[in-house]
Motif scaffolding. Structure first.
Motif, PDB file in Angstrom:
ATOM      1  N   ILE A 206       0.837  -1.203   0.000  1.00 11.02           N
ATOM      2  CA  ILE A 206       0.000   0.000   0.000  1.00 11.02           C
ATOM      3  C   ILE A 206       0.870   1.251   0.000  1.00 11.02           C
ATOM      4  O   ILE A 206       0.650   2.174  -0.791  1.00 11.02           O
ATOM      5  CB  ILE A 206      -0.960  -0.002   1.206  1.00 11.02           C
ATOM      6  CG1 ILE A 206      -1.947  -1.166   1.077  1.00 11.02           C
ATOM      7  CG2 ILE A 206      -1.696   1.329   1.324  1.00 11.02           C
ATOM      8  CD1 ILE A 206      -2.751  -1.440   2.321  1.00 11.02           C
ATOM      9  N   TYR A 207       1.871   1.290   0.873  1.00 13.32           N
ATOM     10  CA  TYR A 207       2.753   2.454   0.971  1.00 13.32           C
ATOM     11  C   TYR A 207       3.496   2.676  -0.346  1.00 13.32           C
ATOM     12  O   TYR A 207       3.605   3.806  -0.817  1.00 13.32           O
ATOM     13  CB  TYR A 207       3.747   2.268   2.121  1.00 13.32           C
ATOM     14  CG  TYR A 207       4.766   3.379   2.223  1.00 13.32           C
ATOM     15  CD1 TYR A 207       4.412   4.617   2.744  1.00 13.32           C
ATOM     16  CD2 TYR A 207       6.073   3.194   1.799  1.00 13.32           C
ATOM     17  CE1 TYR A 207       5.332   5.639   2.834  1.00 13.32           C
ATOM     18  CE2 TYR A 207       7.005   4.216   1.879  1.00 13.32           C
ATOM     19  CZ  TYR A 207       6.636   5.436   2.411  1.00 13.32           C
ATOM     20  OH  TYR A 207       7.554   6.439   2.492  1.00 13.32           O
TER      21      TYR A 207
ATOM     22  N   VAL B  38       1.051   4.142  -2.929  1.00 16.70           N
ATOM     23  CA  VAL B  38       0.724   5.533  -2.608  1.00 16.70           C
ATOM     24  C   VAL B  38       1.918   6.441  -2.900  1.00 16.70           C
ATOM     25  O   VAL B  38       1.770   7.504  -3.507  1.00 16.70           O
ATOM     26  CB  VAL B  38       0.283   5.670  -1.138  1.00 16.70           C
ATOM     27  CG1 VAL B  38       0.157   7.132  -0.736  1.00 16.70           C
ATOM     28  CG2 VAL B  38      -1.030   4.944  -0.912  1.00 16.70           C
ATOM     29  N   LYS B  39       3.099   6.018  -2.488  1.00 17.46           N
ATOM     30  CA  LYS B  39       4.314   6.831  -2.695  1.00 17.46           C
ATOM     31  C   LYS B  39       4.605   6.999  -4.185  1.00 17.46           C
ATOM     32  O   LYS B  39       4.897   8.103  -4.649  1.00 17.46           O
ATOM     33  CB  LYS B  39       5.505   6.181  -1.999  1.00 17.46           C
ATOM     34  CG  LYS B  39       6.767   7.016  -2.016  1.00 17.46           C
ATOM     35  CD  LYS B  39       7.841   6.352  -1.159  1.00 17.46           C
ATOM     36  CE  LYS B  39       9.050   7.194  -0.979  1.00 17.46           C
ATOM     37  NZ  LYS B  39       9.742   7.568  -2.174  1.00 17.46           N
TER      38      LYS B  39
ATOM     39  N   THR C 229       2.516   6.777  -6.717  1.00 21.33           N
ATOM     40  CA  THR C 229       1.485   7.608  -7.325  1.00 21.33           C
ATOM     41  C   THR C 229       1.675   9.069  -6.951  1.00 21.33           C
ATOM     42  O   THR C 229       1.549   9.952  -7.803  1.00 21.33           O
ATOM     43  CB  THR C 229       0.089   7.132  -6.892  1.00 21.33           C
ATOM     44  OG1 THR C 229      -0.037   5.746  -7.218  1.00 21.33           O
ATOM     45  CG2 THR C 229      -1.000   7.922  -7.581  1.00 21.33           C
ATOM     46  N   ALA C 230       1.978   9.331  -5.689  1.00 22.31           N
ATOM     47  CA  ALA C 230       2.211  10.713  -5.250  1.00 22.31           C
ATOM     48  C   ALA C 230       3.407  11.314  -5.976  1.00 22.31           C
ATOM     49  O   ALA C 230       3.376  12.479  -6.379  1.00 22.31           O
ATOM     50  CB  ALA C 230       2.419  10.754  -3.743  1.00 22.31           C
TER      51      ALA C 230
ATOM     52  N   ASN D 299      -5.088  -0.235  -6.099  1.00 20.11           N
ATOM     53  CA  ASN D 299      -3.679  -0.048  -6.439  1.00 20.11           C
ATOM     54  C   ASN D 299      -3.575   0.672  -7.780  1.00 20.11           C
ATOM     55  O   ASN D 299      -3.609   0.035  -8.830  1.00 20.11           O
ATOM     56  CB  ASN D 299      -2.964  -1.406  -6.499  1.00 20.11           C
ATOM     57  CG  ASN D 299      -1.501  -1.265  -6.806  1.00 20.11           C
ATOM     58  OD1 ASN D 299      -0.978  -0.174  -6.942  1.00 20.11           O
ATOM     59  ND2 ASN D 299      -0.822  -2.386  -6.929  1.00 20.11           N
TER      60      ASN D 299
ATOM     61  N   THR E 143      -1.206   1.888  -9.370  1.00 22.16           N
ATOM     62  CA  THR E 143      -0.009   1.716 -10.201  1.00 22.16           C
ATOM     63  C   THR E 143      -0.227   0.670 -11.279  1.00 22.16           C
ATOM     64  O   THR E 143       0.550   0.590 -12.217  1.00 22.16           O
ATOM     65  CB  THR E 143       1.218   1.322  -9.341  1.00 22.16           C
ATOM     66  OG1 THR E 143       0.928   0.115  -8.636  1.00 22.16           O
ATOM     67  CG2 THR E 143       1.559   2.435  -8.361  1.00 22.16           C
TER      68      THR E 143
ATOM     69  N   GLU F  30      -6.567  15.436  -6.012  1.00 23.85           N
ATOM     70  CA  GLU F  30      -6.658  14.857  -4.671  1.00 23.85           C
ATOM     71  C   GLU F  30      -7.961  14.081  -4.493  1.00 23.85           C
ATOM     72  O   GLU F  30      -7.963  12.951  -3.994  1.00 23.85           O
ATOM     73  CB  GLU F  30      -6.556  15.962  -3.621  1.00 23.85           C
ATOM     74  CG  GLU F  30      -6.562  15.447  -2.198  1.00 23.85           C
ATOM     75  CD  GLU F  30      -6.427  16.555  -1.165  1.00 23.85           C
ATOM     76  OE1 GLU F  30      -6.771  16.290  -0.006  1.00 23.85           O
ATOM     77  OE2 GLU F  30      -5.982  17.660  -1.514  1.00 23.85           O
TER      78      GLU F  30
ATOM     79  N   MET G 214      -7.794  10.840  -6.500  1.00 20.96           N
ATOM     80  CA  MET G 214      -6.988   9.797  -5.859  1.00 20.96           C
ATOM     81  C   MET G 214      -7.736   9.185  -4.669  1.00 20.96           C
ATOM     82  O   MET G 214      -7.645   7.989  -4.430  1.00 20.96           O
ATOM     83  CB  MET G 214      -5.633  10.351  -5.421  1.00 20.96           C
ATOM     84  CG  MET G 214      -4.719  10.699  -6.588  1.00 20.96           C
ATOM     85  SD  MET G 214      -4.565   9.404  -7.849  1.00 20.96           S
ATOM     86  CE  MET G 214      -3.884   8.072  -6.917  1.00 20.96           C
ATOM     87  N   LYS G 215      -8.495   9.996  -3.950  1.00 26.01           N
ATOM     88  CA  LYS G 215      -9.302   9.460  -2.845  1.00 26.01           C
ATOM     89  C   LYS G 215     -10.324   8.451  -3.367  1.00 26.01           C
ATOM     90  O   LYS G 215     -10.549   7.409  -2.753  1.00 26.01           O
ATOM     91  CB  LYS G 215     -10.018  10.584  -2.104  1.00 26.01           C
ATOM     92  CG  LYS G 215      -9.123  11.401  -1.203  1.00 26.01           C
ATOM     93  CD  LYS G 215      -9.916  12.498  -0.513  1.00 26.01           C
ATOM     94  CE  LYS G 215      -9.030  13.385   0.314  1.00 26.01           C
ATOM     95  NZ  LYS G 215      -9.775  14.496   0.938  1.00 26.01           N
TER      96      LYS G 215
ATOM     97  N   PHE H  43      -8.233   5.215  -4.321  1.00 25.94           N
ATOM     98  CA  PHE H  43      -7.711   4.472  -3.173  1.00 25.94           C
ATOM     99  C   PHE H  43      -8.821   3.877  -2.323  1.00 25.94           C
ATOM    100  O   PHE H  43      -8.630   2.841  -1.691  1.00 25.94           O
ATOM    101  CB  PHE H  43      -6.811   5.355  -2.304  1.00 25.94           C
ATOM    102  CG  PHE H  43      -5.450   5.568  -2.892  1.00 25.94           C
ATOM    103  CD1 PHE H  43      -4.620   4.500  -3.177  1.00 25.94           C
ATOM    104  CD2 PHE H  43      -4.995   6.839  -3.182  1.00 25.94           C
ATOM    105  CE1 PHE H  43      -3.369   4.683  -3.724  1.00 25.94           C
ATOM    106  CE2 PHE H  43      -3.742   7.042  -3.727  1.00 25.94           C
ATOM    107  CZ  PHE H  43      -2.925   5.967  -3.999  1.00 25.94           C
TER     108      PHE H  43
END
Length: 162
Positions: free
Chosen positions: A48-49, A52-53, A55-56, A109, A111, A131, A134-135, A138
């Motif tokens: 998950i991290y 998220v990382k 994608t950010a 996910n 990615t 934002e 993405m919410k 996710f």
């Protein structure tokens, strides 16, 4: 006690120089990176991290404001709408038109997703921010904006009756 003018400034500059040198060294980078190392050892959190990382990082990379927008496209076939992110555009000399590159993420996910190259008239702009988009991805659609404006039509999600 010595009272030398400017000694405090000199001490602060010296401390900042030492901290900067430490951080720039191999050991300093390892010390700063320890949270990532710990997260990489936890299986579910790592996945998950990492997503998220990644994608950010992609969304915070420098792109033109026109490229950073949430759109809707008919995907995977006509009559079905999918939310996507514009990642670029190019001119097709073969058929003399501009094609928009839309990344259609998968939930949860983002990615792993699909990339579509669509003519401008097949891409529907929305008022959803990156934002908010993405919410939505996710959360798998659990977190939705109250209303979504697509081109000139406002589409409000149905509210369950109490």
């Amino acid at each position: 006690v010595l009272d030398v003018p400017g000694i405090g400034v000199a001490v602060v500059v010296l401390i900042l120089y030492m901290v900067g040198s430490l951080v720039a060294s191999k050991w300093g980078r390892r010390a700063i990176d320890w949270p990532n190392v710990v997260i990489d050892r936890i299986p579910t959190v790592r996945t998950i991290y990492g997503a998220v990382k990644q994608t950010a990082d992609i969304l915070s990379s420098p792109m033109s404001p026109q490229s950073k927008r949430v759109v809707f496209v008919e995907w995977p076939r006509q009559g079905f709408m999918a939310m996507g992110f514009v990642t670029g555009q190019f001119y097709s000399h073969a058929d003399h038109r501009t094609l928009i590159c839309v990344y259609i993420p998968t939930a949860p996910n983002p990615t792993s997703g699909n990339m579509a190259f669509l003519p401008k008239d097949k891409v529907f702009d929305s008022d959803i921010t990156l934002e908010e988009g993405m919410k939505v991805v996710f959360s798998g659609g659990i977190v939705l904006p109250d209303t979504v404006k697509i081109e000139s039509e406002a589409i409000a999600p149905e509210r369950p009756s109490d």
